[in-house]
Design an enzyme around this catalytic site. Sequence first.
Site, PDB file in Angstrom:
ATOM      1  N   GLU A 128      98.460  -4.568 -35.673  1.00 44.93           N
ATOM      2  CA  GLU A 128      98.099  -5.930 -36.002  1.00 44.93           C
ATOM      3  C   GLU A 128      96.836  -5.978 -36.831  1.00 44.93           C
ATOM      4  OE1 GLU A 128      99.886  -8.743 -32.545  1.00 44.93           O
ATOM      5  OE2 GLU A 128      97.771  -8.323 -32.568  1.00 44.93           O
ATOM      6  N   CYS A 142      90.180  -8.192 -40.021  1.00 45.74           N
ATOM      7  CA  CYS A 142      89.948  -7.155 -39.018  1.00 45.74           C
ATOM      8  C   CYS A 142      91.142  -6.213 -39.071  1.00 45.74           C
ATOM      9  CB  CYS A 142      89.834  -7.848 -37.658  1.00 45.74           C
ATOM     10  SG  CYS A 142      89.672  -6.733 -36.278  1.00 45.74           S
ATOM     11  N   CYS A 149      94.539   4.049 -28.999  1.00 49.48           N
ATOM     12  CA  CYS A 149      93.225   4.696 -29.095  1.00 49.48           C
ATOM     13  C   CYS A 149      93.130   5.727 -27.980  1.00 49.48           C
ATOM     14  CB  CYS A 149      92.115   3.652 -28.947  1.00 49.48           C
ATOM     15  SG  CYS A 149      90.459   4.324 -29.204  1.00 49.48           S
ATOM     16  N   CYS A 153      87.919   2.915 -23.316  1.00 44.75           N
ATOM     17  CA  CYS A 153      86.805   2.079 -22.864  1.00 44.75           C
ATOM     18  C   CYS A 153      87.379   1.124 -21.808  1.00 44.75           C
ATOM     19  CB  CYS A 153      86.200   1.308 -24.029  1.00 44.75           C
ATOM     20  SG  CYS A 153      85.559   2.414 -25.303  1.00 44.75           S
ATOM     21  N   CYS A 156      88.536  -2.527 -22.711  1.00 44.83           N
ATOM     22  CA  CYS A 156      89.346  -2.714 -23.924  1.00 44.83           C
ATOM     23  C   CYS A 156      90.813  -2.457 -23.639  1.00 44.83           C
ATOM     24  CB  CYS A 156      88.849  -1.767 -25.013  1.00 44.83           C
ATOM     25  SG  CYS A 156      89.884  -1.766 -26.490  1.00 44.83           S
ATOM     26  N   GLY A 204      91.944   1.136 -32.480  1.00 47.22           N
ATOM     27  CA  GLY A 204      91.639   2.523 -32.821  1.00 47.22           C
ATOM     28  C   GLY A 204      90.183   2.794 -33.133  1.00 47.22           C
ATOM     29  N   GLU A 205      89.865   4.079 -33.153  1.00 48.99           N
ATOM     30  CA  GLU A 205      88.505   4.528 -33.447  1.00 48.99           C
ATOM     31  C   GLU A 205      88.491   5.076 -34.886  1.00 48.99           C
ATOM     32  OE1 GLU A 205      85.292   4.553 -32.256  1.00 48.99           O
ATOM     33  OE2 GLU A 205      85.092   5.556 -34.187  1.00 48.99           O
ATOM     34  N   SER A 236      83.322  -0.177 -37.422  1.00 46.30           N
ATOM     35  CA  SER A 236      82.813  -0.247 -36.055  1.00 46.30           C
ATOM     36  C   SER A 236      83.189   1.033 -35.321  1.00 46.30           C
ATOM     37  CB  SER A 236      83.428  -1.459 -35.341  1.00 46.30           C
ATOM     38  OG  SER A 236      83.086  -1.463 -33.977  1.00 46.30           O
ATOM     39  N   SER A 258      79.244   0.052 -31.123  1.00 43.36           N
ATOM     40  CA  SER A 258      79.621  -0.587 -29.861  1.00 43.36           C
ATOM     41  C   SER A 258      78.739  -0.036 -28.754  1.00 43.36           C
ATOM     42  CB  SER A 258      81.098  -0.304 -29.567  1.00 43.36           C
ATOM     43  OG  SER A 258      81.893  -0.892 -30.563  1.00 43.36           O
ATOM     44  N   LEU A 259      77.624  -0.682 -28.523  1.00 39.85           N
ATOM     45  CA  LEU A 259      76.633  -0.158 -27.560  1.00 39.85           C
ATOM     46  C   LEU A 259      76.979  -0.575 -26.122  1.00 39.85           C
ATOM     47  CD1 LEU A 259      74.086   1.574 -27.517  1.00 39.85           C
ATOM     48  CD2 LEU A 259      72.736  -0.510 -27.690  1.00 39.85           C
ATOM     49  N   HIS A 260      76.977  -1.856 -25.874  1.00 36.40           N
ATOM     50  CA  HIS A 260      77.486  -2.442 -24.620  1.00 36.40           C
ATOM     51  C   HIS A 260      76.704  -2.134 -23.346  1.00 36.40           C
ATOM     52  CE1 HIS A 260      80.711  -3.569 -27.190  1.00 36.40           C
ATOM     53  NE2 HIS A 260      81.407  -2.460 -27.091  1.00 36.40           N
ATOM     54  N   ASN A 335      86.687 -10.686 -23.829  1.00 34.80           N
ATOM     55  CA  ASN A 335      88.029 -11.282 -23.851  1.00 34.80           C
ATOM     56  C   ASN A 335      88.855 -10.661 -22.743  1.00 34.80           C
ATOM     57  OD1 ASN A 335      87.947 -12.888 -26.312  1.00 34.80           O
ATOM     58  ND2 ASN A 335      87.631 -10.916 -27.307  1.00 34.80           N
ATOM     59  N   CYS A 378      89.467  -9.383 -30.081  1.00 38.23           N
ATOM     60  CA  CYS A 378      89.242  -7.947 -29.976  1.00 38.23           C
ATOM     61  C   CYS A 378      89.826  -7.425 -28.676  1.00 38.23           C
ATOM     62  CB  CYS A 378      87.755  -7.632 -29.930  1.00 38.23           C
ATOM     63  SG  CYS A 378      86.905  -8.100 -31.384  1.00 38.23           S
TER      64      CYS A 378
END
Length: 402
Positions: A128, A142, A149, A153, A156, A204-205, A236, A258-260, A335, A378
């Site tokens: 997508e 995006c 992936c 995480c 996710c 994906g990464e 990202s 992507s620290l989080h 989300n 996301c």
Amino acid sequence: MRPLANGRTMASVTLDLSRAPEAQALKAASPAAPVNLAGLTRAELQAALVASGLTPPEKARMRANQLWRWIHHFGVTDFAAMTDIAKDLRAGLMAQFVVARPEVVERQISKDGSRKWLIRMAPGIEVESVYIPGVGRAGALCVSSQVGCTLNCTFCHTGTQPLVRNLTAAEIVAQVQIARDDLAEWPSPREERRLSNIVFMGMGEPLYNLDNVAAAMDIISDGEGIAISRRRITVSTSGVVPELTRLGDTTQAMIAISLHATNDALRDILVPLNRKYPIEQLLNGVRAYPGLSNARRVTFEYVMLKGVNDTPAEARELLRLIKGIPAKINLIPFNPWPGSPYECSDWKTIEIFASILNRGGYASPIRTPRGRDILAACGQLKSESEKIRASARRAVESASSV
Ligand code: SAH
Ligand code: SF4
């Protein structure tokens, strides 16, 4: 595999294609498809023309430029439209190559103007991409870099899907071409574009597929084509530190990290790749990112998880960690997805967090949830619409069996 706090397991952090037996079987079963010229870099296009025997080497550059303009400036998907190319050469091209788009399986438009396309790249390979107006200069697309992936995480949804495979450069470029078809952006407009920015924030990464991401960026940023400047393209990453320098040197892309979390114990759980490249290493890698300056800042992404990473003390720790790095911070309301082990922080909590960062001198916009009605957020890409389609199918099946 290691068990995580929420009972799920952590997969290997390397690209593990052995998890995709179906895709390999499919690949083995399908006969070689004709090469799609729309996904080749200029150099590859020239080489393909020479190898085809249709163009002598001394004419390859000129011919490639001619085709390039038709494909990437005018967006044509049929050799027949290339009117300044002799008919017999067009017939030769048609016999050996294609310039068509992959199939759009589903297209949705949100009330807020976001658009989402589910694209079938090959049998069983669906991704997508999402267009979000009002982001960047005019609107951002995006894009996905992989199907699924490997990185798991815990917040996710993409991470819960087994990786099927890396997308090719052509498949990444096709997402941009399809968005431009739908937004009526051919030939490439000079002014008033609707699609002005690209973010690699889909599935994906991207740094596990850097060669194809870089080739796709060569095509997308070419001034005689789609012409989206490299400084409007953001990659990202969850923090694949050893690839950061190569990303900067080969693509000059902007980066989002992507620290989080602000400590390793928590980031080990949220972003399991942290066990390999912990926060200090990651931030040193970011400090060394080629071309970073006040005019070209890194974005730190921070997903707001209720009771997990959202205290004022963590906001202050974040400021301490990134001190001296030209940065902005993007706070992302979490989300949720069915069965997700987290909740989104309360709005008030997010605002307090943001105000501490602002007082510390950082722009810290809260990412407004967009396209919620079409599940365009996301971490929800594809898997959700797949589920919905599956349940719709089941509903039809059970209705027709009554
Ligand atoms: N793999 C890359 C890029 C794709 S994910 C990366 O991790 O950076 C793009 C962004 O969406 C990342 O910042 C990721 O942390 C965030 N994200 C993933 N799932 C999310 C969710 N459920 N809610 C909010 N943000 C999410
Ligand atoms: Fe992969 Fe990014 Fe999702 Fe982590 S957040 S599982 S790296 S897509």
